[in-house]
Design an enzyme around this catalytic site. Sequence first.
Site, PDB file in Angstrom:
ATOM      1  N   LYS A  81       0.842  -1.207   0.000  1.00  0.00           N
ATOM      2  CA  LYS A  81       0.000   0.000   0.000  1.00  0.00           C
ATOM      3  C   LYS A  81       0.875   1.253   0.000  1.00  0.00           C
ATOM      4  O   LYS A  81       0.669   2.162  -0.798  1.00  0.00           O
ATOM      5  CB  LYS A  81      -0.896  -0.010   1.246  1.00  0.00           C
ATOM      6  CG  LYS A  81      -1.608   1.301   1.515  1.00  0.00           C
ATOM      7  CD  LYS A  81      -2.523   1.206   2.706  1.00  0.00           C
ATOM      8  CE  LYS A  81      -1.913   1.603   4.020  1.00  0.00           C
ATOM      9  NZ  LYS A  81      -1.596   3.037   4.165  1.00  0.00           N
ATOM     10  N   ASN A  82       1.862   1.272   0.903  1.00  0.00           N
ATOM     11  CA  ASN A  82       2.650   2.496   1.054  1.00  0.00           C
ATOM     12  C   ASN A  82       3.652   2.714  -0.076  1.00  0.00           C
ATOM     13  O   ASN A  82       4.299   3.760  -0.138  1.00  0.00           O
ATOM     14  CB  ASN A  82       3.377   2.495   2.408  1.00  0.00           C
ATOM     15  CG  ASN A  82       2.400   2.689   3.556  1.00  0.00           C
ATOM     16  OD1 ASN A  82       1.224   2.984   3.336  1.00  0.00           O
ATOM     17  ND2 ASN A  82       2.888   2.523   4.778  1.00  0.00           N
ATOM     18  N   ARG A 138      -4.689   9.982   3.832  1.00  0.00           N
ATOM     19  CA  ARG A 138      -3.486  10.711   4.198  1.00  0.00           C
ATOM     20  C   ARG A 138      -2.568  10.922   2.980  1.00  0.00           C
ATOM     21  O   ARG A 138      -1.943  11.956   2.822  1.00  0.00           O
ATOM     22  CB  ARG A 138      -2.768   9.883   5.269  1.00  0.00           C
ATOM     23  CG  ARG A 138      -1.392  10.306   5.606  1.00  0.00           C
ATOM     24  CD  ARG A 138      -1.375  11.411   6.624  1.00  0.00           C
ATOM     25  NE  ARG A 138      -0.048  11.931   6.814  1.00  0.00           N
ATOM     26  CZ  ARG A 138       0.215  13.013   7.518  1.00  0.00           C
ATOM     27  NH1 ARG A 138      -0.749  13.678   8.084  1.00  0.00           N
ATOM     28  NH2 ARG A 138       1.445  13.433   7.648  1.00  0.00           N
ATOM     29  N   CYS A 181      -5.743   7.491   8.929  1.00  0.00           N
ATOM     30  CA  CYS A 181      -6.047   6.862  10.207  1.00  0.00           C
ATOM     31  C   CYS A 181      -5.931   7.853  11.349  1.00  0.00           C
ATOM     32  O   CYS A 181      -5.014   8.680  11.374  1.00  0.00           O
ATOM     33  CB  CYS A 181      -5.071   5.712  10.455  1.00  0.00           C
ATOM     34  SG  CYS A 181      -5.587   4.178   9.725  1.00  0.00           S
ATOM     35  N   ARG A 187      -0.420  14.007  13.410  1.00  0.00           N
ATOM     36  CA  ARG A 187       0.023  13.914  12.015  1.00  0.00           C
ATOM     37  C   ARG A 187       0.133  15.277  11.313  1.00  0.00           C
ATOM     38  O   ARG A 187      -0.531  15.524  10.294  1.00  0.00           O
ATOM     39  CB  ARG A 187      -0.883  12.967  11.225  1.00  0.00           C
ATOM     40  CG  ARG A 187      -1.039  11.637  11.900  1.00  0.00           C
ATOM     41  CD  ARG A 187      -1.665  10.608  11.024  1.00  0.00           C
ATOM     42  NE  ARG A 187      -0.699   9.953  10.155  1.00  0.00           N
ATOM     43  CZ  ARG A 187      -1.011   8.943   9.354  1.00  0.00           C
ATOM     44  NH1 ARG A 187      -2.239   8.505   9.300  1.00  0.00           N
ATOM     45  NH2 ARG A 187      -0.100   8.392   8.600  1.00  0.00           N
ATOM     46  N   PRO A 188       0.969  16.163  11.847  1.00  0.00           N
ATOM     47  CA  PRO A 188       1.138  17.460  11.184  1.00  0.00           C
ATOM     48  C   PRO A 188       1.876  17.304   9.853  1.00  0.00           C
ATOM     49  O   PRO A 188       2.485  16.259   9.609  1.00  0.00           O
ATOM     50  CB  PRO A 188       1.997  18.254  12.179  1.00  0.00           C
ATOM     51  CG  PRO A 188       2.727  17.228  12.963  1.00  0.00           C
ATOM     52  CD  PRO A 188       1.842  16.006  13.003  1.00  0.00           C
ATOM     53  N   ILE A 189       1.832  18.331   9.008  1.00  0.00           N
ATOM     54  CA  ILE A 189       2.586  18.260   7.750  1.00  0.00           C
ATOM     55  C   ILE A 189       3.546  19.445   7.625  1.00  0.00           C
ATOM     56  O   ILE A 189       3.913  19.844   6.532  1.00  0.00           O
ATOM     57  CB  ILE A 189       1.662  18.170   6.511  1.00  0.00           C
ATOM     58  CG1 ILE A 189       0.670  19.326   6.478  1.00  0.00           C
ATOM     59  CG2 ILE A 189       0.916  16.848   6.474  1.00  0.00           C
ATOM     60  CD1 ILE A 189      -0.025  19.435   5.129  1.00  0.00           C
ATOM     61  N   ASP A 190       3.945  19.962   8.794  1.00  0.00           N
ATOM     62  CA  ASP A 190       4.837  21.125   8.790  1.00  0.00           C
ATOM     63  C   ASP A 190       6.143  20.862   8.040  1.00  0.00           C
ATOM     64  O   ASP A 190       6.653  21.738   7.326  1.00  0.00           O
ATOM     65  CB  ASP A 190       5.127  21.565  10.235  1.00  0.00           C
ATOM     66  CG  ASP A 190       5.670  20.423  11.086  1.00  0.00           C
ATOM     67  OD1 ASP A 190       5.107  19.302  11.012  1.00  0.00           O
ATOM     68  OD2 ASP A 190       6.657  20.624  11.802  1.00  0.00           O
ATOM     69  N   ASP A 225       3.729   0.409  12.103  1.00  0.00           N
ATOM     70  CA  ASP A 225       2.580  -0.245  11.470  1.00  0.00           C
ATOM     71  C   ASP A 225       2.438  -1.717  11.875  1.00  0.00           C
ATOM     72  O   ASP A 225       1.485  -2.376  11.462  1.00  0.00           O
ATOM     73  CB  ASP A 225       2.679  -0.140   9.940  1.00  0.00           C
ATOM     74  CG  ASP A 225       2.353   1.264   9.454  1.00  0.00           C
ATOM     75  OD1 ASP A 225       1.909   2.100  10.268  1.00  0.00           O
ATOM     76  OD2 ASP A 225       2.544   1.547   8.255  1.00  0.00           O
ATOM     77  N   ARG A 232      -8.883  -0.781   3.876  1.00  0.00           N
ATOM     78  CA  ARG A 232      -7.979   0.258   3.369  1.00  0.00           C
ATOM     79  C   ARG A 232      -6.616  -0.326   3.008  1.00  0.00           C
ATOM     80  O   ARG A 232      -5.915   0.226   2.159  1.00  0.00           O
ATOM     81  CB  ARG A 232      -7.767   1.345   4.433  1.00  0.00           C
ATOM     82  CG  ARG A 232      -8.953   2.277   4.610  1.00  0.00           C
ATOM     83  CD  ARG A 232      -8.569   3.477   5.444  1.00  0.00           C
ATOM     84  NE  ARG A 232      -7.238   3.928   5.053  1.00  0.00           N
ATOM     85  CZ  ARG A 232      -6.285   4.289   5.888  1.00  0.00           C
ATOM     86  NH1 ARG A 232      -6.496   4.300   7.176  1.00  0.00           N
ATOM     87  NH2 ARG A 232      -5.115   4.674   5.435  1.00  0.00           N
TER      88      ARG A 232
HETATM   89  C1  UD1 Z   1       3.979   6.769   6.554  1.00  0.00           C
HETATM   90  C2  UD1 Z   1       3.132   5.556   6.256  1.00  0.00           C
HETATM   91  C3  UD1 Z   1       2.500   5.031   7.525  1.00  0.00           C
HETATM   92  C4  UD1 Z   1       3.570   4.773   8.579  1.00  0.00           C
HETATM   93  C5  UD1 Z   1       4.460   6.000   8.764  1.00  0.00           C
HETATM   94  C6  UD1 Z   1       5.649   5.739   9.669  1.00  0.00           C
HETATM   95  C7  UD1 Z   1       2.375   5.967   3.993  1.00  0.00           C
HETATM   96  C8  UD1 Z   1       1.230   6.228   3.086  1.00  0.00           C
HETATM   97  N1  UD1 Z   1       2.097   5.923   5.324  1.00  0.00           N
HETATM   98  O1  UD1 Z   1       3.104   7.760   7.082  1.00  0.00           O
HETATM   99  O2  UD1 Z   1       1.818   3.816   7.226  1.00  0.00           O
HETATM  100  O3  UD1 Z   1       2.935   4.492   9.804  1.00  0.00           O
HETATM  101  O4  UD1 Z   1       4.981   6.423   7.494  1.00  0.00           O
HETATM  102  O5  UD1 Z   1       6.407   4.689   9.205  1.00  0.00           O
HETATM  103  O6  UD1 Z   1       3.477   5.743   3.551  1.00  0.00           O
HETATM  104  N2  UD1 Z   1       5.674  14.427  11.256  1.00  0.00           N
HETATM  105  C9  UD1 Z   1       5.708  15.756  11.618  1.00  0.00           C
HETATM  106  N3  UD1 Z   1       5.617  16.705  10.628  1.00  0.00           N
HETATM  107  C10 UD1 Z   1       5.521  16.366   9.307  1.00  0.00           C
HETATM  108  C11 UD1 Z   1       5.494  15.004   8.958  1.00  0.00           C
HETATM  109  C12 UD1 Z   1       5.578  14.041   9.956  1.00  0.00           C
HETATM  110  O7  UD1 Z   1       5.795  16.088  12.792  1.00  0.00           O
HETATM  111  O8  UD1 Z   1       5.459  17.274   8.469  1.00  0.00           O
HETATM  112  C13 UD1 Z   1       5.784  13.383  12.311  1.00  0.00           C
HETATM  113  C14 UD1 Z   1       4.521  12.527  12.434  1.00  0.00           C
HETATM  114  O9  UD1 Z   1       3.545  13.128  13.239  1.00  0.00           O
HETATM  115  C15 UD1 Z   1       5.073  11.263  13.022  1.00  0.00           C
HETATM  116  C16 UD1 Z   1       6.467  11.154  12.397  1.00  0.00           C
HETATM  117  O10 UD1 Z   1       6.780  12.452  11.933  1.00  0.00           O
HETATM  118  O11 UD1 Z   1       5.238  11.423  14.407  1.00  0.00           O
HETATM  119  C17 UD1 Z   1       6.571  10.164  11.262  1.00  0.00           C
HETATM  120  O12 UD1 Z   1       5.575  10.422  10.298  1.00  0.00           O
HETATM  121  P1  UD1 Z   1       5.778  10.108   8.759  1.00  0.00           P
HETATM  122  O13 UD1 Z   1       7.000   9.286   8.572  1.00  0.00           O
HETATM  123  O14 UD1 Z   1       5.668  11.384   8.017  1.00  0.00           O
HETATM  124  O15 UD1 Z   1       4.507   9.214   8.455  1.00  0.00           O
HETATM  125  P2  UD1 Z   1       3.592   9.275   7.185  1.00  0.00           P
HETATM  126  O16 UD1 Z   1       4.385   9.613   5.983  1.00  0.00           O
HETATM  127  O17 UD1 Z   1       2.374  10.058   7.503  1.00  0.00           O
END
Ligand code: UD1
Length: 418
Positions: A22-23, A92, A116, A121-124, A305, A397
């Site tokens: 999936k990822n 997401r 989920c 899950r911020p995107i900063d 995961d 999903r």
């Molecule tokens: C991806 C995977 C998800 C997996 C996760 C961690 C996909 C579609 N999803 O999610 O299944 O659980 O990796 O292996 O590939 N963070 C911030 N700011 C940001 C981005 C992330 O603070 O801008 C934090 C998140 O809150 C979290 C950590 O960084 O604590 C890791 O998140 P991230 O690796 O970005 O996970 P995803 O890409 O959302």
Amino acid sequence: MDKLLITGGRRLSGAVRVSAAKNAVLPLFAASVLTEEPVVIRGVPAISDALCMAQILRELGAEVTFTGGDVTIDSASSCSHEIPPSLTRELRSSVFMLGSLLTRFRRALIAYPGGCDIGLRPIDMHLSALRRLGVGIDEHDGYIFCKCDMLKGAEIVLDFPSVGATENVMLAAVMAEGRTVLRGAAREPEIVDLENFLNAMGAKIRGAGSDVIEIEGVGKLKGVTYAPMKDRIEAGTYLIMAAVCGGEVETQGVSPENLGLLLHKLRENGCKIGAKNDKIRIESTGKLRCNRCIETMPFPGFPTDLQAQAAALNCGAEGCALIEENLFETRFKYVPELRKMGADIQVKGRTALIRGVPRLHGASLLAGDLRGAAALVVAALGAEGESEVLDLSHLDRGYEDLPHKLKKLGAKIARVRV
Ligand code: UD1
């Protein structure tokens, strides 16, 4: 709405052919917008996240056709840079569209992404990396509007190895002017798969799988036919199920290097593990010892995961286990459901203390997120008596054909209409 009925206590045996990851697949859907030539992604799993991503591409004007397991994406007539909020909030991975839409249209408008409910899950980090590439970003009323005249290669450092931010940088920098160096990149195997896919399209990217990724911007990308890697999390989930039920199971398609720490933990539980090429074989008596400690970490650490499924395993094992979740804030939401089955779990902040009990018992269980749902199935397979797992939208999903695959291994499981 469907539910699963599971009668626990059956041994599992046989082989599981693991579906594409999936990822890995979801970012490839996003990347297909980068060319006007058709892209064929082979063996796409029948999971709702893939359908949702296909719907996003259709909303942008692309033609997406599913033939057997293959998906053909023709983005020649894509003309929109706006993703409807109803779709962004469902998934997401819609956030990856930021990078690819910026590359294609120099603009992107999306609502804050969903997915989920496992934490903030911020995107900063995604946004500050895009700013480094020359993107102007306006955030208001739950929407993110990104715009640039041109994307310009830059030095980017991530404060934390975020998988999504790493992939977004690759998608935004692949055709930027000049060279981008991304430091502190995530090292997950799915990122290597994205690099392979983009390079097959004509990109110049190297270093994926390490913490420094170098991207030389290219002028044009071409169409490609590509078979994505198999799902290490799906494979891991079946290995955990086999450990709990007892029996002999082989997963096919996933390299043991991609599951190193899980295999180590399963040996600690008392299972025998053998691995060759992309096959992993587990032998379990079903009588397990608890892991002393499982700490989730970015790859190559223990994957978040698989945390819920590993916790479910430990509930019926001998001894005590400490589970530490270091990635997401609220990833223990499945715990009250496991308690209904007689599990002894105490949660405090990021840690869960599990005291193994001799046997869980069947119960009516409500799934709340994808991996939490898988954990409930793990527990139900090992429990005494019958369980029902409600709200399969989460499981759908990310797990293709789970009841069927488990039935083939000898589990007593049925999907029925509520
Ligand atoms: C991806 C995977 C998800 C997996 C996760 C961690 C996909 C579609 N999803 O999610 O299944 O659980 O990796 O292996 O590939 N963070 C911030 N700011 C940001 C981005 C992330 O603070 O801008 C934090 C998140 O809150 C979290 C950590 O960084 O604590 C890791 O998140 P991230 O690796 O970005 O996970 P995803 O890409 O959302």
